[in-house]
Design a protein around this motif. Sequence first.
Motif, mmCIF file in Angstrom:
data_model
loop_
_atom_site.group_PDB
_atom_site.id
_atom_site.type_symbol
_atom_site.label_atom_id
_atom_site.label_comp_id
_atom_site.label_asym_id
_atom_site.label_seq_id
_atom_site.Cartn_x
_atom_site.Cartn_y
_atom_site.Cartn_z
ATOM 1 N N ASP A 1 0.833 -1.203 0.000
ATOM 2 C CA ASP A 1 0.000 0.000 0.000
ATOM 3 C C ASP A 1 0.871 1.258 0.000
ATOM 4 O O ASP A 1 2.020 1.230 -0.452
ATOM 5 N N SER A 2 0.324 2.358 0.527
ATOM 6 C CA SER A 2 1.052 3.629 0.503
ATOM 7 C C SER A 2 2.333 3.590 1.332
ATOM 8 O O SER A 2 3.293 4.309 1.026
ATOM 9 N N TYR B 1 8.576 8.317 12.156
ATOM 10 C CA TYR B 1 7.188 8.553 11.740
ATOM 11 C C TYR B 1 6.973 9.949 11.152
ATOM 12 O O TYR B 1 7.570 10.929 11.591
ATOM 13 N N GLU B 2 6.076 9.985 10.164
ATOM 14 C CA GLU B 2 5.585 11.259 9.649
ATOM 15 C C GLU B 2 4.573 11.839 10.649
ATOM 16 O O GLU B 2 4.241 11.202 11.653
ATOM 17 N N GLN B 3 4.062 13.016 10.348
ATOM 18 C CA GLN B 3 3.152 13.697 11.261
ATOM 19 C C GLN B 3 1.863 12.923 11.530
ATOM 20 O O GLN B 3 1.270 13.060 12.607
ATOM 21 N N HIS C 1 2.611 6.822 8.448
ATOM 22 C CA HIS C 1 3.595 6.713 7.377
ATOM 23 C C HIS C 1 4.990 7.059 7.893
ATOM 24 O O HIS C 1 5.138 7.569 9.016
ATOM 25 N N PHE C 2 5.997 6.787 7.032
ATOM 26 C CA PHE C 2 7.376 6.923 7.486
ATOM 27 C C PHE C 2 8.199 7.896 6.647
ATOM 28 O O PHE C 2 7.936 8.101 5.461
ATOM 29 N N LYS C 3 9.202 8.459 7.285
ATOM 30 C CA LYS C 3 10.142 9.349 6.615
ATOM 31 C C LYS C 3 11.118 8.531 5.768
ATOM 32 O O LYS C 3 11.256 7.319 5.934
ATOM 33 N N ALA C 4 11.827 9.230 4.897
ATOM 34 C CA ALA C 4 12.715 8.558 3.948
ATOM 35 C C ALA C 4 13.793 7.723 4.631
ATOM 36 O O ALA C 4 14.150 6.644 4.143
#
Length: 251
Positions: free
Chosen positions: A92-93, A226-228, A232-235
């Motif tokens: 998925d995303s 983690y993103e905000q 989802h996750f950072k690079a």
Amino acid sequence: MDRIRQRTKRRIVLGVCIAAAAAAVILIVLAVRGLLHKGADTSAGVEYIKAEEAGDITAIEKKISLLEQQDGSGEEGRSIKERFAGAVILGDSVAEGFEEYDILNASSVAAEIGVHLDELDGQISKVKELSPGVLFLYLGMNDVTATNGDVDRFVSEYKSVLDRLREEVPDAHIFVNSIFPVQEKALEEEPLLEKIPEYNDALKELCDGQTIAFIDNTDLVSDQYYEQDGIHFKADFYPVWAEHMAEVASL
């Protein structure tokens, strides 16, 4: 073929180094013999030769290892993209981040934002076309909410995906990633995500019954990745995840 060339290279370098070491030993022996004619004590010379002989192979191996690290020809020198050249991650995303952040080549990713277990026709067609030797799955996050917490329904749908993949890409070795945990902020937005551990337990049981490798990612992430949105996750997380999968699958 690359490994054969690497072994050949190692043998050539090793042979040259051993020959050089042998020549040095011969010269030392000749020098010691010269001392013998003069009635000198040769014990120090003999001990030196023994030490040189014992240390040669280790030193040579270290030099070869250094050469391989410099030219990238050793196993450790391969990039993540090279290691995943014969593998595909379907998901998925979250999985899409591998392509978005250029961690993997597009030919190693078959991912779509918001996809559910019953919406994989396009991705499975892509996987079939790519015909990978290794297939990683990252699915299920969206289905925790889509199944409204019904774990049995989730397992049934996931099993259908596995059955289909075995038909479409029968030669692929399948590895199933556990669903990543989410941060508290995500749970506040969607309380059903609290059931992720329960879904993972059921998913592992399914994989065990299907003789499919299950990759537990529970302890792989930390808050810094983690993103905000808390999902989802950072690079900088993706190389960590890729390395984990590569180790499990021996890529």
